[in-house]
Design a protein around this motif. Structure first.
Motif, PDB file in Angstrom:
ATOM      1  N   LYS A  73       3.876  -1.732   2.980  1.00 16.69           N
ATOM      2  CA  LYS A  73       2.936  -2.689   2.377  1.00 16.69           C
ATOM      3  C   LYS A  73       2.210  -3.473   3.472  1.00 16.69           C
ATOM      4  CE  LYS A  73       4.302  -2.298  -2.080  1.00 16.69           C
ATOM      5  NZ  LYS A  73       5.704  -2.138  -2.211  1.00 16.69           N
ATOM      6  N   ASP A  74       0.987  -3.791   3.188  1.00 13.87           N
ATOM      7  CA  ASP A  74       0.242  -4.644   4.109  1.00 13.87           C
ATOM      8  C   ASP A  74       0.908  -6.022   4.136  1.00 13.87           C
ATOM      9  OD1 ASP A  74      -2.923  -4.994   5.235  1.00 13.87           O
ATOM     10  OD2 ASP A  74      -1.842  -6.822   4.663  1.00 13.87           O
ATOM     11  N   ASN A 108      -0.103  -8.904   4.913  1.00 13.53           N
ATOM     12  CA  ASN A 108      -0.916 -10.037   4.469  1.00 13.53           C
ATOM     13  C   ASN A 108      -1.246  -9.988   2.983  1.00 13.53           C
ATOM     14  OD1 ASN A 108      -1.127 -11.188   7.125  1.00 13.53           O
ATOM     15  ND2 ASN A 108      -2.531  -9.505   7.596  1.00 13.53           N
ATOM     16  N   THR A 109      -1.647  -8.800   2.527  1.00 14.38           N
ATOM     17  CA  THR A 109      -2.096  -8.717   1.140  1.00 14.38           C
ATOM     18  C   THR A 109      -1.015  -8.183   0.196  1.00 14.38           C
ATOM     19  OG1 THR A 109      -2.864  -6.453   1.423  1.00 14.38           O
ATOM     20  CG2 THR A 109      -4.435  -8.198   1.950  1.00 14.38           C
ATOM     21  N   GLY A 110       0.036  -7.569   0.768  1.00 14.09           N
ATOM     22  CA  GLY A 110       1.065  -6.972  -0.078  1.00 14.09           C
ATOM     23  C   GLY A 110       0.632  -5.661  -0.713  1.00 14.09           C
ATOM     24  N   GLU A 111      -0.530  -5.200  -0.342  1.00 15.98           N
ATOM     25  CA  GLU A 111      -1.073  -3.963  -0.901  1.00 15.98           C
ATOM     26  C   GLU A 111      -0.341  -2.736  -0.347  1.00 15.98           C
ATOM     27  OE1 GLU A 111      -5.525  -2.455  -0.910  1.00 15.98           O
ATOM     28  OE2 GLU A 111      -5.410  -4.650  -1.012  1.00 15.98           O
TER      29      GLU A 111
END
Ligand SMILES: [Zn+2]
Length: 131
Positions: free
Chosen positions: A20-21, A23-26
């Motif tokens: 997951k990213d 910062n964004t949790g994406e």
């Protein structure tokens, strides 16, 4: 780094273990990085199954985010960013189990001192490495 075919197998079976990213949790579309040898594939597979079972038993969606899985001081460490407290018991258990699993081939191994660098090898892989 684990062989990418093995990582893909894990990712296919355990899509929640996606990287997951930070910062964004994406989701990034691939498995959380496994900085260890192929011999620990089965350990990781079993650990993921146990993690899933905890959530299944509770009847809640899986919310685990694993930052990375790595070899450190000859044991498998799972670095979590998110998850319920029960998961820690599972990752601790597998950290201990990994100390007896050859990181190269998955056979029964023990911690070896490779000229000051500790790693888990079975007799054969250790022999191959030092020769
Ligand atoms: Zn081995």
């Amino acid at each position: 780094m684990m062989n990418s075919d093995l990582e893909d197998k894990l990712f296919e079976r355990f899509p929640w273990a996606e990287a997951k990213d930070p910062n964004t949790g994406e989701g990034l579309g691939y498995l959380t990085p496994c900085w260890c040898g192929d011999g620990w594939f089965q350990l990781i597979w079993n650990m993921f199954e146990e993690i899933e079972n905890v959530y299944k038993a509770k009847g809640i969606p899986i919310n685990v985010v694993i930052w990375e899985i790595k070899e450190k001081y000859a044991s498998m460490q799972t670095v979590l960013c998110k998850g319920i407290p029960e998961i820690i018991d599972i990752t601790d258990k597998y950290e201990k189990l990994s100390e007896e699993v050859c990181e190269s081939c998955g056979d029964k191994g023990s911690i070896r001192d490779m000229f000051g660098w500790l790693t888990v090898y079975c007799d054969q892989c250790f022999k191959n490495e030092i020769e």
